[in-house]
Design an enzyme around this catalytic site. Sequence first.
Site, short mmCIF file in Angstrom:
data_model
loop_
_atom_site.label_atom_id
_atom_site.label_comp_id
_atom_site.label_asym_id
_atom_site.label_seq_id
_atom_site.Cartn_x
_atom_site.Cartn_y
_atom_site.Cartn_z
N THR A 137 0.81 -1.21 0.00
CA THR A 137 0.00 0.00 0.00
C THR A 137 0.84 1.27 0.00
OG1 THR A 137 -1.83 -1.11 1.14
CG2 THR A 137 -1.75 1.29 1.30
N ASP A 153 1.41 -6.66 -4.48
CA ASP A 153 0.49 -6.54 -3.35
C ASP A 153 0.88 -7.66 -2.39
OD1 ASP A 153 -1.79 -6.97 -1.64
OD2 ASP A 153 -3.00 -5.82 -3.05
N THR A 177 1.07 -4.37 4.19
CA THR A 177 0.73 -4.70 5.57
C THR A 177 0.02 -6.05 5.72
OG1 THR A 177 -1.40 -3.52 5.47
CG2 THR A 177 0.54 -2.26 6.16
#
Length: 339
Positions: free
Chosen positions: A15, A60, A94
């Site tokens: 992110t 990602d 995360t």
Amino acid sequence: MAAIDQLMVLYSGGTIGMQAGPRGLVPAAGFDARLRERLIAEPQRRMPPWRYRELSPPIDSANMHQGHWLTLRDAIVAAVEKDGCNAVLLLHGTDTLAYSAAALSFLLLGLGVPVVLTGAMLPASVPGSDAWDNLFGAVDALAQGLVPGVHLYFGGRLLHGARASKLGSATFEAFAELPRRRHGSRTATLPAGLDYHTLRQPVNLAVLPLFPGLRATQLRALLDSGVQGLVLECYGSGTGPSDDAELLEALREARQRGTVLLGISQCPHGHVAFDTYAAGDALREAGLIGGDSMTREAALGKLFALLGAGLPAEEAEYWLAQDLCGECADSSPAGADSP
């Protein structure tokens, strides 16, 4: 703890560097340009001499797998041994940040520099993002001096790499070290063949929480799928359905085939003590090794590091029960016998 002569900023995606795409946020390359722009815009932000590398393509972190852990390990070792860096900052998504921090804690045993992982809940380009506070907070922590090993910095807190867990999906303080009983001593010396020089291979691993109604046929199907190691998340202090003879037999048969069975507590503040209840002792008799106070992330990462190094089941079981980097113990190294 030494001053930073050269910092490697390693960007894996996540992110922190995402940009809007037609279906939502997606990882974007070239985060170093955004970092340089930020340093110009906020001259009060300080960076030691730094170099930059990124995963190509950046990902990602929801797509993170064991192959990526090995790639990150290789990049960190190269930063130290080839590029002369004495600190590494890893920017990471995360969703699996705590998993990577735990895995790298075991994959980088003995590497004599600090490694800090961080990320963000909002992209760096979004007003009010936590990205820059996390990034520069991690840099400040490194500059103040950290012991060698893997750390996780997030939301103003520096956390142990093998103890952190993600607890929130909509808060800037998303990570924490949950209080778990920690006892015992760390090994005085690293076991031969398990330091950061050791190359690993992918391992077929699984994690399964016990739950009321789990059927032996379900467990057996998982164990019969070629799993080399299983992290079984037990109740409380390490209990399970001790009156289910078929389920216990499935565990026993898997262990006889060489599958490593590691039991941890599914309680956020739990630890395993198989000798407390008869229901726990039954799991131990079926072949489970107690994971003490390890988190799921630490248990999975440690199991990968041991089995990925090619250790036979008995030797892997021995080292699973020993503290290697603070995953189970608070005390300083006090020695351990080899198997």
